[in-house]
Enzyme design. Sequence first.
Site, PDB file in Angstrom:
ATOM      1  N   TYR A 143      -0.911   8.475  -2.578  1.00 20.11           N
ATOM      2  CA  TYR A 143      -0.983   8.169  -4.004  1.00 20.11           C
ATOM      3  C   TYR A 143      -2.209   8.833  -4.641  1.00 20.11           C
ATOM      4  O   TYR A 143      -2.238   9.088  -5.842  1.00 20.11           O
ATOM      5  CB  TYR A 143      -1.147   6.653  -4.210  1.00 20.11           C
ATOM      6  CG  TYR A 143       0.110   5.822  -4.090  1.00 20.11           C
ATOM      7  CD1 TYR A 143       1.295   6.343  -3.578  1.00 20.11           C
ATOM      8  CD2 TYR A 143       0.091   4.483  -4.497  1.00 20.11           C
ATOM      9  CE1 TYR A 143       2.429   5.547  -3.478  1.00 20.11           C
ATOM     10  CE2 TYR A 143       1.226   3.689  -4.408  1.00 20.11           C
ATOM     11  CZ  TYR A 143       2.386   4.218  -3.898  1.00 20.11           C
ATOM     12  OH  TYR A 143       3.491   3.433  -3.809  1.00 20.11           O
ATOM     13  N   GLY A 144      -3.213   9.064  -3.821  1.00 21.08           N
ATOM     14  CA  GLY A 144      -4.550   9.387  -4.319  1.00 21.08           C
ATOM     15  C   GLY A 144      -4.690  10.699  -5.055  1.00 21.08           C
ATOM     16  O   GLY A 144      -5.685  10.930  -5.725  1.00 21.08           O
ATOM     17  N   CYS A 175     -11.017   3.048   0.021  1.00 25.10           N
ATOM     18  CA  CYS A 175      -9.602   3.332   0.287  1.00 25.10           C
ATOM     19  C   CYS A 175      -9.252   2.508   1.520  1.00 25.10           C
ATOM     20  O   CYS A 175     -10.015   2.510   2.503  1.00 25.10           O
ATOM     21  CB  CYS A 175      -9.410   4.825   0.558  1.00 25.10           C
ATOM     22  SG  CYS A 175      -7.750   5.225   1.172  1.00 25.10           S
ATOM     23  N   HIS A 186      -7.202   2.908   3.754  1.00 31.49           N
ATOM     24  CA  HIS A 186      -6.948   3.668   4.990  1.00 31.49           C
ATOM     25  C   HIS A 186      -8.240   3.877   5.793  1.00 31.49           C
ATOM     26  O   HIS A 186      -8.191   3.970   7.021  1.00 31.49           O
ATOM     27  CB  HIS A 186      -6.377   5.058   4.657  1.00 31.49           C
ATOM     28  CG  HIS A 186      -4.908   5.081   4.350  1.00 31.49           C
ATOM     29  ND1 HIS A 186      -4.380   4.537   3.213  1.00 31.49           N
ATOM     30  CD2 HIS A 186      -3.857   5.595   5.051  1.00 31.49           C
ATOM     31  CE1 HIS A 186      -3.062   4.723   3.209  1.00 31.49           C
ATOM     32  NE2 HIS A 186      -2.724   5.367   4.321  1.00 31.49           N
ATOM     33  N   CYS A 235      -4.299  -1.433  -1.947  1.00 31.15           N
ATOM     34  CA  CYS A 235      -4.446   0.008  -2.171  1.00 31.15           C
ATOM     35  C   CYS A 235      -5.476   0.158  -3.286  1.00 31.15           C
ATOM     36  O   CYS A 235      -5.298  -0.404  -4.379  1.00 31.15           O
ATOM     37  CB  CYS A 235      -3.103   0.591  -2.604  1.00 31.15           C
ATOM     38  SG  CYS A 235      -3.191   2.311  -3.118  1.00 31.15           S
ATOM     39  N   ASN A 236      -6.550   0.870  -3.002  1.00 31.61           N
ATOM     40  CA  ASN A 236      -7.586   1.053  -4.022  1.00 31.61           C
ATOM     41  C   ASN A 236      -7.094   1.874  -5.202  1.00 31.61           C
ATOM     42  O   ASN A 236      -7.459   1.607  -6.341  1.00 31.61           O
ATOM     43  CB  ASN A 236      -8.801   1.757  -3.408  1.00 31.61           C
ATOM     44  CG  ASN A 236      -9.615   0.843  -2.540  1.00 31.61           C
ATOM     45  OD1 ASN A 236     -10.568   0.233  -2.995  1.00 31.61           O
ATOM     46  ND2 ASN A 236      -9.233   0.717  -1.285  1.00 31.61           N
ATOM     47  N   THR A 237      -6.266   2.882  -4.907  1.00 33.55           N
ATOM     48  CA  THR A 237      -5.791   3.750  -5.979  1.00 33.55           C
ATOM     49  C   THR A 237      -4.966   2.931  -6.973  1.00 33.55           C
ATOM     50  O   THR A 237      -5.161   3.003  -8.182  1.00 33.55           O
ATOM     51  CB  THR A 237      -4.975   4.920  -5.388  1.00 33.55           C
ATOM     52  OG1 THR A 237      -5.686   5.471  -4.286  1.00 33.55           O
ATOM     53  CG2 THR A 237      -4.725   5.995  -6.413  1.00 33.55           C
ATOM     54  N   GLU A 263      -2.538   8.928   8.225  1.00 31.16           N
ATOM     55  CA  GLU A 263      -1.081   8.708   8.285  1.00 31.16           C
ATOM     56  C   GLU A 263      -0.469   9.456   9.476  1.00 31.16           C
ATOM     57  O   GLU A 263       0.542   9.041  10.019  1.00 31.16           O
ATOM     58  CB  GLU A 263      -0.412   9.172   6.977  1.00 31.16           C
ATOM     59  CG  GLU A 263      -0.639   8.229   5.801  1.00 31.16           C
ATOM     60  CD  GLU A 263       0.135   6.905   5.909  1.00 31.16           C
ATOM     61  OE1 GLU A 263       1.267   6.900   6.393  1.00 31.16           O
ATOM     62  OE2 GLU A 263      -0.430   5.863   5.484  1.00 31.16           O
ATOM     63  N   ASP A 322       0.876  -1.173   0.000  1.00 29.85           N
ATOM     64  CA  ASP A 322       0.000   0.000   0.000  1.00 29.85           C
ATOM     65  C   ASP A 322       0.911   1.220   0.000  1.00 29.85           C
ATOM     66  O   ASP A 322       2.133   1.097   0.180  1.00 29.85           O
ATOM     67  CB  ASP A 322      -0.897   0.001   1.250  1.00 29.85           C
ATOM     68  CG  ASP A 322      -1.798   1.243   1.313  1.00 29.85           C
ATOM     69  OD1 ASP A 322      -2.375   1.602   0.276  1.00 29.85           O
ATOM     70  OD2 ASP A 322      -1.905   1.871   2.381  1.00 29.85           O
ATOM     71  N   SER A 323       0.322   2.400  -0.134  1.00 27.46           N
ATOM     72  CA  SER A 323       1.121   3.621  -0.071  1.00 27.46           C
ATOM     73  C   SER A 323       1.574   3.917   1.356  1.00 27.46           C
ATOM     74  O   SER A 323       2.486   4.705   1.560  1.00 27.46           O
ATOM     75  CB  SER A 323       0.287   4.792  -0.593  1.00 27.46           C
ATOM     76  OG  SER A 323      -0.880   4.919   0.187  1.00 27.46           O
TER      77      SER A 323
END
Length: 269
Positions: free
Chosen positions: A46-47, A188, A190, A77-79, A156, A14-15
């Site tokens: 990333y988004g 997402c 997160h 990661c969805n993005t 984050e 993931d990011s």
Amino acid sequence: MQELSGEMPIGIFDSGVGGLTVMREIIKQLPEEDIIYLGDTARVPYGARSPETVSRYSFENTEFLMSKGIKILVVACNTSSAVSLGMLRGQFPIPVAGVVEPGARAAAANTKLKKIAVIGTETTIKSAAYEKAIRAIDESVKVSGIACPLFVPLIEEGRLHGDVVTLIAGEYLTQVKSSGADTLVLGCTHYPMIKHVIGDIAQIPLIDSAVETAKEVKQILAEGNMFRKGGSQLSREFYVTDSPEKFALVGEKFLGHKISNISKINLGG
Ligand code: DGL
């Protein structure tokens, strides 16, 4: 090409810390598996980046995990899943599981009013990946996408509770309410970390694709007869591209236990 074996670890990226929501579910459903987790914390979020940049990051992340000899890649990661899953599947000779399709399936199965709202990063929402995946299952469903760019930086930073996150969520979620949706996809990885806040405000069922993704990973391993046999000591390794301390602080808050074994690496030159 390296031959895949059940004794190899599962690779997840993931990011940042978001993919831990998927890792937690994979541990629940596949407790005997070794796991390597990569959080690209130097390049999060990333988004807000273009599909080309996200695809380049995703490629580099996968190359790193491949160098560790993984048997399956989980794009947590969805993005990245929204814009680079096809590319990763074409470029790397291992099974690749993303998070968008499992989330779309769960949402389509849950909606009665045929109205689904999706919250995610700007790039995920712009890609319309959820809309396409949901409408491929049921064409009559109306999908409303709402970008929530402030959520990832807040999470984050470890802001999982409190006034700031509640205020921002209140503003984003007014659009979910006015959409008339009866199902809200946390698009997402997160966002499950603040699902208590989102759920209180939205007051409709939340779809967190982690459970469905873990089920898919289990199914892929079962089909390929690739479960770890066990015996040797279980291994969980973490790699980040920025401060291990910061990753541990937020990650531990969420996972509820200590994260050790974190190494910092450099990606992308
Ligand atoms: N957790 C990621 C996602 O699911 C990435 C968010 C970001 O880095 O902006 O989209």
